[in-house]
Design an enzyme around this catalytic site. Structure first.
Site, PDB file in Angstrom:
ATOM      1  N   SER A 126      19.974  51.476  -8.793  1.00 14.09           N
ATOM      2  CA  SER A 126      21.416  51.316  -9.021  1.00 14.09           C
ATOM      3  C   SER A 126      22.001  52.500  -9.776  1.00 14.09           C
ATOM      4  CB  SER A 126      21.700  50.012  -9.764  1.00 14.09           C
ATOM      5  OG  SER A 126      20.941  49.907 -10.950  1.00 14.09           O
ATOM      6  N   HIS A 176      15.058  45.195  -6.593  1.00  9.31           N
ATOM      7  CA  HIS A 176      15.699  45.738  -7.799  1.00  9.31           C
ATOM      8  C   HIS A 176      16.262  44.605  -8.656  1.00  9.31           C
ATOM      9  CE1 HIS A 176      17.446  48.470 -10.520  1.00  9.31           C
ATOM     10  NE2 HIS A 176      18.526  48.847  -9.861  1.00  9.31           N
ATOM     11  N   HIS A 182       5.547  47.458 -13.523  1.00 10.89           N
ATOM     12  CA  HIS A 182       6.782  48.248 -13.565  1.00 10.89           C
ATOM     13  C   HIS A 182       6.496  49.610 -12.961  1.00 10.89           C
ATOM     14  CE1 HIS A 182      10.178  50.546 -15.282  1.00 10.89           C
ATOM     15  NE2 HIS A 182      10.799  49.389 -15.287  1.00 10.89           N
ATOM     16  N   ARG A 239      11.988  45.492 -23.877  1.00  8.29           N
ATOM     17  CA  ARG A 239      13.095  44.559 -23.652  1.00  8.29           C
ATOM     18  C   ARG A 239      12.565  43.127 -23.558  1.00  8.29           C
ATOM     19  NH1 ARG A 239      15.494  47.060 -18.288  1.00  8.29           N
ATOM     20  NH2 ARG A 239      13.258  46.921 -17.863  1.00  8.29           N
ATOM     21  N   ASP A 272      12.073  41.049 -16.761  1.00  7.38           N
ATOM     22  CA  ASP A 272      12.391  39.937 -15.874  1.00  7.38           C
ATOM     23  C   ASP A 272      11.477  38.738 -16.089  1.00  7.38           C
ATOM     24  OD1 ASP A 272      14.464  41.331 -14.430  1.00  7.38           O
ATOM     25  OD2 ASP A 272      12.860  42.525 -13.537  1.00  7.38           O
TER      26      ASP A 272
END
Length: 464
Positions: free
Chosen positions: A269, A299, A345, A354, A402
């Site tokens: 993105s 994504h 990842h 995160r 995620d």
């Protein structure tokens, strides 16, 4: 659980009190601060080109060409750098650093997107007063034009929320300052000022657009809360979603949107926004293109896949959650030819900072500590890395963001899976749009890499 301290031990060698010297902004506005910073960055780029323009900083392998350009050093992105071991740094600040110094909302404890936006754009830490002024500016600019409301309201409820978001963002370009100034004629030195105006206006309007889509698709007929000029960006967003009375979810959304704001420039993105922006398309067109990249299953849909997988596991193993049952389910997933969603990842080789930050948020909230779905996330984290190492087919057996982000939304009642990527889209604007401003300020050229056919590549290998 692996602590942030452990994750950032290498970083601690380079940080400390001296690191923050002169990092804090003055009482100037965002535009004034940026005006001060730009000349120094322009000079830095000029010096890099003059002194090191022909310096080799890496090589290109066939795997880079046929493997999605992964790992290829080929892009300038000022806001953040992703280290495989340490994770993301925003202008040199780690996530724990940011949590210490970036202002929160009035009465809150978590980073808010406005303070992250200021940092990404200027490289400086804003004061609480500067953050409040930015919040007020965004609130004052946050209402949608009537024609955009009508456009969104006319779309079928069955149209994917991300498609609606991208269409709405593109339509907001009707009022683009950059496009209008370009058509009138302007100096290249003025490009960044009109880009900045567009970017601030777009970030301001994204919550109202995203909330309207949520209302239309999932809660048709309900009223949308008006924008409160005294609230921060996410405070208003949460209100418009109908969750304004849920302080914990609102605080979580503040942290979530701030942390997801930027993750280097090479992800799909961010790179899309940069690529389209390099053609001098206005920020609305550039970011609408980025949103359509974000909508892809590889994504921005990842946290939905994690949640579906976690709920399926929860249904199969029942309420008696043990490490052994999780281990068996992990192997069942892998032996079926599927990947374990939320683990691995493209760059990171350690647990995602995160993820750690969001898990620490869960640890501070009794309702999350006692949540079955969050308990399952925690226990999976303790089992999955060893299983994935034994499986031997992943370079990074650790969780990414995620692995937990969607599960927290689900616990708080925001259970509409397809909408999760829209929240991600509100967030990713912070990094993608600020870097459009810098691309214009630095005069970065049209992006145009060289491509090869397989035959041409084979010939090049034989005769370099």
């Amino acid at each position: 659980m692996l602590s942030r301290t452990a994750l950032s031990s290498r970083a601690g060698l380079r940080t400390g009190a001296a690191f923050y010297t002169n990092r804090f902004a003055s009482t100037k506005s965002l535009r004034e601060t940026l005006q001060d910073v730009i000349p120094g960055k322009q000079e830095q780029l000029k010096k890099l080109k003059a002194e090191h323009g022909e310096t080799i900083v890496g090589d290109v392998k066939v795997n880079n060409i046929i493997g999605g350009m992964r790992g290829l050093k080929a892009m300038l992105w000022e806001a953040s750098v992703l280290d495989p071991i340490e994770g993301i740094r925003f202008h040199g600040l780690s996530i724990p650093d940011c949590q210490k110094v970036l202002p929160a909302a009035v009465g809150g404890k978590e980073i808010i997107p406005e303070s992250m936006l200021w940092l990404l754009l200027t490289g400086q830490v804003p004061s609480a007063e500067q953050t409040r002024e930015l919040s007020r500016e965004l609130a004052e600019k946050g209402e949608l034009p009537k024609f955009v409301e009508d456009l969104v309201d006319s779309l079928p409820r069955t149209l994917h929320p991300m498609t609606q978001l991208g269409m709405g963002v593109a339509a907001l370009g009707h009022d683009s300052s950059f496009q209008a100034a370009y058509e009138r004629g302007m100096k290249k030195s003025e490009y960044w000022t009109h880009t900045l105006e567009d970017c601030i206006n777009l970030i301001a309007r994204l919550p109202a657009l995203a909330a309207r889509i949520y209302r239309n698709v999932y809660k048709p007929g309900t009223d949308l809360a008006a924008i409160d000029k005294n609230l921060d960006l996410v405070g208003n967003y949460s209100n418009m979603l109908g969750y304004g009375n849920n302080e914990s979810l609102t605080e979580y959304l503040r942290l979530y949107i701030a942390l997801h704001g930027d993750h280097e420039g090479g992800n799909a993105s961010a790179h899309t926004a940069h690529l389209v922006g390099s053609t001098l398309s206005d920020p609305y067109l550039s970011y609408s293109a980025a949103l359509f990249a974000l909508a892809g299953p590889l994504h921005g849909l990842a946290n939905q896949e994690v949640l579906r997988w976690q709920l399926a596991m929860q249904k199969e193993i029942g309420n008696d959650i043990t490490h052994e049952k999780i281990k068996d389910y992990l192997w069942k997933t892998l032996k079926s030819g599927q990947v374990v969603p939320g683990y691995g990842h493209g760059v990171l080789r350690n647990p995602d900072p995160r993820f750690i930050a969001l898990q620490e948020f869960c640890d501070t909230r009794p309702e999350l500590k006692n949540s079955p779905i969050i308990e399952l996330v925690n226990k999976t984290f303790h089992v999955a890395p060893d299983v994935l190492k034994e499986h031997g087919k992943t370079k990074n057996p650790y969780p990414n963001v995620d692995a937990t982000s969607g599960c927290v939304l689900y616990h708080y009642g925001l259970t509409e899976f397809k909408y999760y990527t829209v929240i991600f889209g509100v967030s990713r604007a912070l990094g993608a749009l600020t870097q459009l401003v810098w691309a214009r300020a630095l005069g970065l050229p049209l992006e145009r890499p060289k491509s090869y056919s397989m035959d041409a590549l084979t010939k090049l290998i034989k005769h370099p």
